[in-house]
Design an enzyme around this catalytic site. Structure first.
Site, PDB file in Angstrom:
ATOM      1  N   ASN A  88       0.858  -1.194   0.000  1.00  0.00           N
ATOM      2  CA  ASN A  88       0.000   0.000   0.000  1.00  0.00           C
ATOM      3  C   ASN A  88       0.895   1.246   0.000  1.00  0.00           C
ATOM      4  O   ASN A  88       1.513   1.559   1.010  1.00  0.00           O
ATOM      5  CB  ASN A  88      -0.878  -0.044   1.262  1.00  0.00           C
ATOM      6  N   LYS A 108      -0.044   4.191  -0.007  1.00  0.00           N
ATOM      7  CA  LYS A 108      -0.738   5.335   0.606  1.00  0.00           C
ATOM      8  C   LYS A 108      -0.642   6.537  -0.346  1.00  0.00           C
ATOM      9  O   LYS A 108      -0.625   6.343  -1.559  1.00  0.00           O
ATOM     10  CB  LYS A 108      -0.157   5.645   1.983  1.00  0.00           C
ATOM     11  N   HIS A 116      -9.315   0.657   5.637  1.00  0.00           N
ATOM     12  CA  HIS A 116      -7.987   0.920   6.211  1.00  0.00           C
ATOM     13  C   HIS A 116      -8.146   1.875   7.399  1.00  0.00           C
ATOM     14  O   HIS A 116      -8.988   2.782   7.370  1.00  0.00           O
ATOM     15  CB  HIS A 116      -7.073   1.529   5.144  1.00  0.00           C
ATOM     16  N   GLU A 147      -6.543   4.348   8.307  1.00  0.00           N
ATOM     17  CA  GLU A 147      -6.399   5.780   7.981  1.00  0.00           C
ATOM     18  C   GLU A 147      -7.700   6.323   7.368  1.00  0.00           C
ATOM     19  O   GLU A 147      -8.053   7.484   7.590  1.00  0.00           O
ATOM     20  CB  GLU A 147      -5.180   5.982   7.062  1.00  0.00           C
ATOM     21  N   GLU A 181      -4.643  -5.245  11.191  1.00  0.00           N
ATOM     22  CA  GLU A 181      -3.649  -4.180  11.275  1.00  0.00           C
ATOM     23  C   GLU A 181      -3.836  -3.394  12.573  1.00  0.00           C
ATOM     24  O   GLU A 181      -4.646  -2.442  12.615  1.00  0.00           O
ATOM     25  CB  GLU A 181      -3.812  -3.224  10.098  1.00  0.00           C
ATOM     26  N   GLY A 209       2.812   2.257  10.567  1.00  0.00           N
ATOM     27  CA  GLY A 209       3.677   3.408  10.309  1.00  0.00           C
ATOM     28  C   GLY A 209       4.466   3.865  11.523  1.00  0.00           C
ATOM     29  O   GLY A 209       5.053   4.945  11.506  1.00  0.00           O
ATOM     30  N   SER A 261       4.009  -2.114  10.141  1.00  0.00           N
ATOM     31  CA  SER A 261       5.474  -1.999  10.186  1.00  0.00           C
ATOM     32  C   SER A 261       6.207  -3.284   9.803  1.00  0.00           C
ATOM     33  O   SER A 261       7.288  -3.572  10.316  1.00  0.00           O
ATOM     34  CB  SER A 261       5.926  -1.511  11.570  1.00  0.00           C
TER      35      SER A 261
HETATM   36  C1  PEP Z   1      -0.566  -0.056   6.024  1.00  0.00           C
HETATM   37  O1  PEP Z   1      -0.611   1.043   5.512  1.00  0.00           O
HETATM   38  O2  PEP Z   1      -1.496  -0.843   5.857  1.00  0.00           O
HETATM   39  C2  PEP Z   1       0.596  -0.411   6.837  1.00  0.00           C
HETATM   40  C3  PEP Z   1       0.596  -1.580   7.430  1.00  0.00           C
HETATM   41  O3  PEP Z   1       1.607   0.524   6.943  1.00  0.00           O
HETATM   42  P1  PEP Z   1       3.076   0.285   7.529  1.00  0.00           P
HETATM   43  O4  PEP Z   1       3.596  -1.010   6.934  1.00  0.00           O
HETATM   44  O5  PEP Z   1       3.855   1.478   7.097  1.00  0.00           O
HETATM   45  O6  PEP Z   1       2.954   0.163   9.014  1.00  0.00           O
END
Ligand code: PEP
Length: 253
Positions: free
Chosen positions: A12, A14, A94, A96, A166, A172, A210
């Site tokens: 992703n 983003k 998601h 976000e 997640e 992040g 992450s």
């Molecule tokens: C994500 O955006 O779904 C995500 C897991 O981000 P990151 O790997 O940067 O934590």
């Protein structure tokens, strides 16, 4: 591994990247045997990604879709438009989107249905906040999200989705769930799915938060985890490929 469960790594981007990055990125990708790689760039780059991945086994998708097929929804993109470009996937729910656009489980359920109706494979994101985990409410939170989505979309629709766990505190932040925390929650998700009448042992479940090329092998050791949804570490194609290789090695694909 039960039939139906797939090994999958999705990147992703983003709201990152440039148009120029698309072709360079795609050229740096390598298919990994036994693992489905999915690239999820900003919607504006989907058409470029379609061209760049033409003829490749690597698929791509959108970070979000609208619930409606068409209409007066300025700035939004319908699932059918995404499918028309050649995308196969749509992320829905998601954290976000939930945090910055106020998306509820009910809206996420409607997006899941819209994605399916357009012929896309939905990736449904679930996860608890840090305060919910610290209060011992992580499992209840994720279970509630799953039940609300199933209630609205129906178990049959949910059974056609990939689910990404997640934890919000791991997205992040550079902090990952421990392999035990991640696998435990994936087991809980399979139990809730079973309860809901969804054939849980055939569902593909991803961990996100992450994940990078250094920690992927530890996470993928969890028997309930079939892959990862990757944010930051997906911005370099070689690091996404390294994560996919770690998945293939962990699962002997
Ligand atoms: C994500 O955006 O779904 C995500 C897991 O981000 P990151 O790997 O940067 O934590």
């Amino acid at each position: 591994m039960a039939e139906g469960r797939r090994l999958l790594v999705a990147g992703n981007w983003k709201m990152n990247g440039t148009r120029a990055m698309v072709a360079e990125y795609a050229a740096g990708l390598e298919a990994v045997s036994g693992v489905q790689l999915v690239i999820v760039p900003p919607t504006i780059y989907l058409a470029d990604m379609a061209l760049a991945l033409d003829g490749s086994p690597i698929s791509f998708g959108a970070q979000d879709v609208h619930t409606q097929a068409a209409g007066a929804f300025t700035g939004d993109v319908a699932a059918g438009m995404v499918a028309e470009i050649g995308a196969q996937w749509a992320i829905v729910g998601h954290s976000e989107r939930r945090a910055y656009h106020g998306e509820s489980d009910e809206l996420v359920a409607d997006k899941l249905v819209a994605a399916l109706e357009a012929g896309l494979e939905p990736m449904v994101c679930l996860g608890e906040s840090l305060s919910q985990r610290e209060a011992g409410e992580a499992e209840a939170t994720v279970g509630r999200q799953l039940r609300s989505i199933a209630q609205r979309a129906g178990a049959e629709s949910l059974s056609q989705a990939v689910i990404a766990y997640e934890p919000i505190w791991a997205i992040g932040t550079g902090v990952t769930a421990t392999p035990e925390q991640a696998d435990d929650m994936h087991r809980v998700i399979r139990n809730v799915l079973d309860d809901l009448g969804v054939p849980a042992d055939t569902m593909t479940l991803l961990y996100g938060g992450s994940v990078n090329a250094d920690n992927a092998a530890d996470i993928f050791a969890g028997e309930n985890i079939d892959g990862a949804l990757v944010g930051g570490a997906s911005l370099k194609s070689d690091s996404l490929v390294a994560i996919a290789r770690a998945l293939a090695a962990a699962k002997h694909a």
